[in-house]
Design a protein around this motif. Structure first.
Motif, short mmCIF file in Angstrom:
data_model
loop_
_atom_site.label_atom_id
_atom_site.label_comp_id
_atom_site.label_asym_id
_atom_site.label_seq_id
_atom_site.Cartn_x
_atom_site.Cartn_y
_atom_site.Cartn_z
N SER A 33 0.86 -1.18 0.00
CA SER A 33 0.00 0.00 0.00
C SER A 33 0.90 1.22 0.00
N GLY A 34 0.36 2.32 -0.47
CA GLY A 34 1.13 3.55 -0.52
C GLY A 34 0.28 4.73 -0.14
N GLY A 35 0.93 5.73 0.43
CA GLY A 35 0.21 6.93 0.83
C GLY A 35 1.13 8.12 0.90
N ILE A 36 0.52 9.25 1.19
CA ILE A 36 1.28 10.48 1.39
C ILE A 36 1.10 10.89 2.84
N TYR A 37 2.21 11.26 3.47
CA TYR A 37 2.24 11.60 4.90
C TYR A 37 2.87 12.98 5.01
N VAL A 38 2.19 13.89 5.69
CA VAL A 38 2.69 15.26 5.82
C VAL A 38 2.77 15.63 7.29
N LEU A 39 3.93 16.16 7.67
CA LEU A 39 4.15 16.64 9.03
C LEU A 39 4.50 18.12 8.96
N PRO A 40 3.82 18.97 9.75
CA PRO A 40 4.06 20.41 9.68
C PRO A 40 5.40 20.79 10.32
N GLU A 41 5.92 21.93 9.90
CA GLU A 41 7.12 22.47 10.54
C GLU A 41 6.89 22.55 12.04
N ILE A 100 6.27 10.27 0.66
CA ILE A 100 5.56 9.15 0.06
C ILE A 100 5.96 7.94 0.90
N VAL A 101 4.97 7.18 1.33
CA VAL A 101 5.21 6.02 2.19
C VAL A 101 4.67 4.77 1.50
N ILE A 102 5.51 3.74 1.42
CA ILE A 102 5.11 2.46 0.85
C ILE A 102 5.22 1.40 1.95
N PHE A 103 4.15 0.66 2.15
CA PHE A 103 4.12 -0.45 3.12
C PHE A 103 4.06 -1.76 2.36
N ALA A 104 4.83 -2.74 2.80
CA ALA A 104 4.76 -4.08 2.21
C ALA A 104 4.86 -5.11 3.32
N PRO A 105 3.87 -5.99 3.45
CA PRO A 105 2.58 -6.00 2.75
C PRO A 105 1.76 -4.77 3.11
N PRO A 106 0.54 -4.62 2.60
CA PRO A 106 -0.25 -3.41 2.87
C PRO A 106 -0.41 -3.14 4.36
N GLU A 107 -0.45 -1.85 4.68
CA GLU A 107 -0.66 -1.45 6.07
C GLU A 107 -2.02 -1.96 6.55
N THR A 108 -2.04 -2.45 7.78
CA THR A 108 -3.32 -2.87 8.38
C THR A 108 -3.91 -1.67 9.07
#
Length: 109
Positions: A33-41, A100-108
Motif C-alpha cells: 500500500s502507498g500513501g502520502i504523509y505530511v508533518l508540519p514544521e 511518500i510512504v510504501i508499506f509491504a505488505p499493505p498497512e493494516t
C-alpha cells in the motif's frame, strides 16, 4: 486488477489536505500500500512501529529521523527503509515534511 496506475504527488497532496488528516492512502494492492504523509514544521510525529516493512521518499522538507539506533538528517530526495516493528520517528521538523510512504505488505488499519 489493473496492470498499472499513475499518480500525481500534487493530486495526492490535495486529497490528503482536504481530508484534514496527516496520512492519506492512494494505493492498495495485495502486495503493498502507498500513501502520502505530511508533518508540519515544528510538528510531532506520533506514529507507532508498524507490522510491515516501510519505505519513505522525502518529496520536500527537512527533518531528522530516528529508526532503531540510526539517526540521520533527511531532506528532499532522501529514501529511508524501516523494517517491520522498528521504533521510528521524524523529529526536528524545520520545514513541512511531505513523504511518500510504501508499506509491504499493505498497512493494516
Amino acid at each position: 486488477m489493473q496492470n498499472a496506475k499513475f499518480f500525481s504527488v500534487a493530486e495526492c497532496e490535495a486529497t490528503r489536505s482536504s481530508s484534514g488528516k496527516r496520512y492519506s492512502e492512494f494505493l492498495r494492492v495485495p502486495a503493498m500500500s502507498g500513501g502520502i504523509y505530511v508533518l508540519p514544521e515544528g510538528g510531532a510525529d506520533t506514529q507507532s512501529p508498524h507490522l510491515q516493512d516501510e519505505m519513505y521518499y522525502v518529496v520536500r522538507g527537512q527533518a531528522r529521523m530516528r529508526a532503531g539506533s540510526e539517526d540521520q538528517a533527511v531532506s528532499e530526495g532522501s529514501i529511508i527503509f524501516v523494517a517491520a516493528r522498528v521504533e521510528h520517528r521524524f523529529y526536528e521538523i524545520t520545514e513541512e515534511l511531505v513523504l511518500i510512504v510504501i508499506f509491504a505488505p499493505p498497512e493494516t488499519e
